[in-house]
Enzyme design. Structure first.
Site, PDB file in Angstrom:
ATOM      1  CB  ILE A 446      31.232  16.451 -27.291  1.00 29.41           C
ATOM      2  CG1 ILE A 446      31.207  16.168 -28.499  1.00 29.41           C
ATOM      3  CG2 ILE A 446      31.428  15.321 -26.313  1.00 29.41           C
ATOM      4  CD1 ILE A 446      29.993  15.356 -29.048  1.00 29.41           C
ATOM      5  CE1 TYR A 531      52.240  16.442 -22.907  1.00 24.12           C
ATOM      6  CE2 TYR A 531      53.137  17.677 -21.012  1.00 24.12           C
ATOM      7  CZ  TYR A 531      53.335  17.247 -22.341  1.00 24.12           C
ATOM      8  OH  TYR A 531      54.143  17.616 -23.078  1.00 24.12           O
ATOM      9  CD  GLU A 679      37.564  10.494 -34.319  1.00 26.47           C
ATOM     10  OE1 GLU A 679      38.217  10.703 -35.589  1.00 26.47           O
ATOM     11  OE2 GLU A 679      37.767   9.247 -33.926  1.00 26.47           O
ATOM     12  CG  HIS A 707      42.176  17.036 -30.615  1.00 28.45           C
ATOM     13  ND1 HIS A 707      41.425  15.762 -30.781  1.00 28.45           N
ATOM     14  CD2 HIS A 707      42.223  16.966 -29.120  1.00 28.45           C
ATOM     15  CE1 HIS A 707      41.104  15.262 -29.832  1.00 28.45           C
ATOM     16  NE2 HIS A 707      41.435  15.998 -28.697  1.00 28.45           N
TER      17      HIS A 707
END
Length: 767
Positions: A446, A531, A679, A707
């Site tokens: 990606i 974050y 995704e 993740h």
């Protein structure tokens, strides 16, 4: 008297303390006791900060180590069986559900290999929540293995001498936002409401026993288009929750317009209602009609989603209207939503232009705003505060910083021709196939590769002037070459340069565009320990010079494989920044589209003819209710993307990427990208694949969760692809991960991509 209230406060810490300790725990560098102690320290700081600011109603249970919805799943025992078969501590169950867990066996522990639950956007924000996942075997009960979080944190604050109002996501929103597990796809989560309500009431009773006088129950789905079957559940559900043994309930909604669901609120047995009047001030009069004579109104008037100062004069006048109707004792001045979506403290921003800084209010400053507005409405003397605020508001309105006549002139030139490729996809495709000669099941990633400590250290040194521009460029080029050589080695087909020079996919571009301001510590939680520092759009946007050409050209010079130029799309640049509130988002998005058009065209001129323009936020920006606003958004969002990408030749291949949203193929089709990647690894509903089976252009459904630290095997990739190929044509299917790899380590990246490429080779042989 009118009182002030906060619906939630950022939990990350002013210096990202929560991120640092959480990631250290995942790496085995700190103990669970140290992790929990840091959480306790952050909570105490936040409560004291709000009390010292003079806030009357302070929230508790707004803290989370990962996600507040996931916390509720753990608390209510909504834990799929695949997580319970391992002997994991409660905090590790939480993290396993949030990010997956892969751990080898030791002499004392069994091996663990489990994927994460699905994660999607929280309404139209860039916050991600972990979807509650239910099955026919789900047994709701209070999971007390790690205590009872809302009660424990209420008592924690009470022991510090601070009375709080616990915050809990409501039962109907919790189930409505959930999904059925893959072995129970026929289950409607809302059908389990009657089984869940007694557990909610048990929790509320425990809060009352601990001393809580009032709780805030959030029902944010009441700003969505709800069918009558859902609306009708509220009266019975809340009738069953109230009673002498539970605290008073304040029902809160935010982010939108409740008027189409207004009947839900009539006669609801709660002590107060909260509405978002920042987003929809025009719902005020109709909202008043559903209040009983005893119910209070929480007026969400300080923006929980943006960083611009509140206009005290306008806000006070708005609250005063409520006071005139209801009296002071029934009105609360509140944040529109939780302040989770704003940075922690403006005072730490020492590098901002003082003129621009004076226009902002971060979460800490918003506490003062709520208190000042409350005092003003109560008749207290805050004249100096009002005068200073009026001066700031006027300064921004009259500033030349916000206006660029050349940008506005160019904006007027946009027409349909500017936003349309020269020929349709089916006519472009043959020239692209001839040019790139890609194999069946082409493989790519990606965009980003691991952002190592070495990269961050050198970027920081360059920012501080400790190394020269030449030294930094040499370092970046070395990193790019490492990424290119690795991709060649494992056999990827369309390569990327890895983005070592980029701090963030929006911030990096914002720093090179005119019209933006930037923070040093303006961090906001996106999900878990991820974050971001959203740039702030302060004026008209334009591109003064090339932004990505140098690195892309260097990467392409190292290989014969095509290397993608990597850009972030206009809607995502808009949505993942703090946008202006003085001009429409359409105008801001089209300005960004024009700036990116210049970059796309320059990449093509430099020989970069595969260009990816990512739009992961395009679904996030969709207005929450159907109607003209939504159709208008879809038109200008797609137009902005096409403005950016339509100036290229037929054989230049435009890619785009989308993630962590419930996507509609029609929205993506309107972009007219040649290849899209989506995704997909945590989607387990076969109907989702079916929706994309007739998508006309080429598509890559993401095959592994970036993740999660776990490494899928070649066999797992093969099984996943086989499922997709049952409904999706092989000649249109690309092979790629879910998203960029910047958060992963090199070891897991190498192993996962190698297995993915080997799976693609398997299918080339098979087909």
């Amino acid at each position: 008297m009118v009182q002030s209230a906060v619906l939630g406060f950022p939990r990350i810490g002013g210096q990202r303390e929560l991120k640092k300790v959480t990631e250290a725990y995942w790496q085995g560098k700190v103990s669970v006791e140290e992790l929990l102690a840091k959480g306790k320290e952050l909570r105490a700081h936040n409560w004291k900060l709000q009390k010292d600011a003079g806030v009357d109603v302070i929230p508790s249970n707004d803290f989370s180590y990962y996600d507040q919805v996931l916390d509720l799943s753990l608390l209510f025992n909504v834990i799929p069986e695949r997580y319970t078969k391992f002997d994991l501590a409660p905090i590790d169950v939480l993290f396993a559900m949030g990010r997956g867990l892969q751990r080898k066996a030791t002499e004392t522990t069994a091996a663990v290999d489990v994927t994460a639950l699905e994660m999607v956007k929280w309404f139209d924000s860039n916050y991600h929540y972990v979807r509650p996942t239910l099955s026919h075997s789900t047994k709701f009960e209070l999971n007390t293995k790690a205590g009872i979080k809302p009660v424990d944190e209420y008592l924690e604050a009470k022991n510090l001498g601070i009375e709080t109002r616990p915050v809990i996501l409501g039962p109907i929103s919790y189930l409505y936002l959930g999904k059925a597990d893959k072995d129970s796809l026929d289950l409607d989560p809302l059908s389990t409401l009657d089984k869940l309500l007694p557990v909610y009431k048990e929790l509320l009773a425990k809060l009352k026993a601990a001393g809580a006088k009032q709780v805030q129950i959030d029902e944010p789905i009441l700003v969505l288009d709800l069918p009558e079957s859902v609306q009708s559940k509220y009266q019975g559900a809340y009738n069953s929750l109230v009673g002498d043994e539970v605290p008073e309930i304040v029902l809160a909604t935010y982010f939108g317009d409740v008027r189409p669901n207004l009947n839900v609120f009539k006669g609801l047995p709660v002590s107060g209602l909260h509405f978002d009047f920042v987003r929809v001030p025009e719902q005020f009069n109709e909202v008043l009609t559903v209040l009983s004579d005893k119910q209070s109104l929480s007026v969400g008037i300080v923006d929980g989603r943006n960083i611009w100062k509140t206009d005290f004069a306008k806000a006070s006048a708005f609250v005063s209207k409520a006071v005139e109707k209801l009296g002071k004792d029934r009105v609360f001045v509140a944040t529109s939503s939780s302040l989770l979506h704003t940075p922690v403290d403006l005072e730490s921003e020492t590098k901002l232009d003082p003129t621009i800084k004076d226009w902002f209010a971060f979460a800490t400053q918003k506490l003062d705003e709520i208190v000042v507005i409350t005092k003003n409405v109560n008749g207290e003397d805050v004249a100096d505060k009002l005068a200073a605020n009026a001066k700031s508001i006027k300064s921004r309105q009259e500033s030349s910083i916000t206006t660029n006549p050349k940008v506005q002139e160019r904006l007027a030139t946009i027409n349909e021709s500017l936003a349309t490729r020269k020929v349709p996809f089916n006519e472009r495709l043959p020239s692209q196939q001839e040019k790139y000669k890609l194999p069946l099941f082409p493989t790519t990633t990606i965009g980003s590769f691991p952002q190592t400590k070495d990269i961050r250290v050198n970027r920081n040194k360059f920012a501080k002037g400790q190394i020269s521009a030449k030294e930094y460029e040499d370092f970046i080029n070395k990193e790019i070459e490492t990424v290119i050589r690795f991709q060649e080695e494992i056999g990827l087909d369309v390569l990327v340069h890895g983005e070592p020079e980029r701090n963030d996919m929006v911030q990096y571009f914002g720093e090179q565009l005119d019209g933006f301001a930037f923070t040093v510590n303006g961090w906001v939680q996106s999900y878990g320990s991820r974050y971001v520092r959203p740039p702030i759009i302060v004026g008209d946007v334009s591109r003064p010079k090339e932004m990505t050409v140098k690195e892309s050209v260097y990467a392409q010079s190292l290989t014969k494989n095509p290397v993608k130029g990597m850009l972030t799309g206009p809607v995502t640049c808009l949505r993942w920044s703090f946008p202006r509130d003085d001009v429409s988002q359409k105008i801001q998005s089209l300005q960004l589209g024009l700036a990116l058009r210049d970059e796309v065209n320059d990449l093509e001129k430099a020989g970069i003819t595969v260009i990816q323009v990512d739009e992961p936020a395009i679904r996030e920006g969709l207005p929450l209710r159907a109607g003209k606003e939504r159709s208008d958004y879809l038109n200008w969002a797609a137009q902005s993307f096409r403005v950016a990408t339509s100036g290229v030749k037929n054989d230049t291949q435009i890619h785009s990427h989308f993630c962590y949203s419930d996507l509609d193929p029609n929205h993506i089709k309107a972009l007219d990208a040649d290849v899209v990647s989506i995704e997909f690894s945590k989607k387990d509903d076969p109907h989702y694949i079916q929706e994309f089976s007739n998508y006309p252009n080429h598509i890559g459904l993401g095959l592994f969760d970036i993740h999660s630290p776990r490494i899928p095997s070649k066999e797992e990739f093969i099984a996943r692809i086989e499922e997709i190929l049952k409904v999706y044509p092989a000649n249109k299917f690309w092979v790629n991960p879910d998203c960029g790899l910047k958060t992963r380590g090199w070891e897991e990246t190498k192993a996962s991509l190698t297995n993915m490429v080997e799976a693609a080779k398997h299918f080339r042989t098979k087909y």
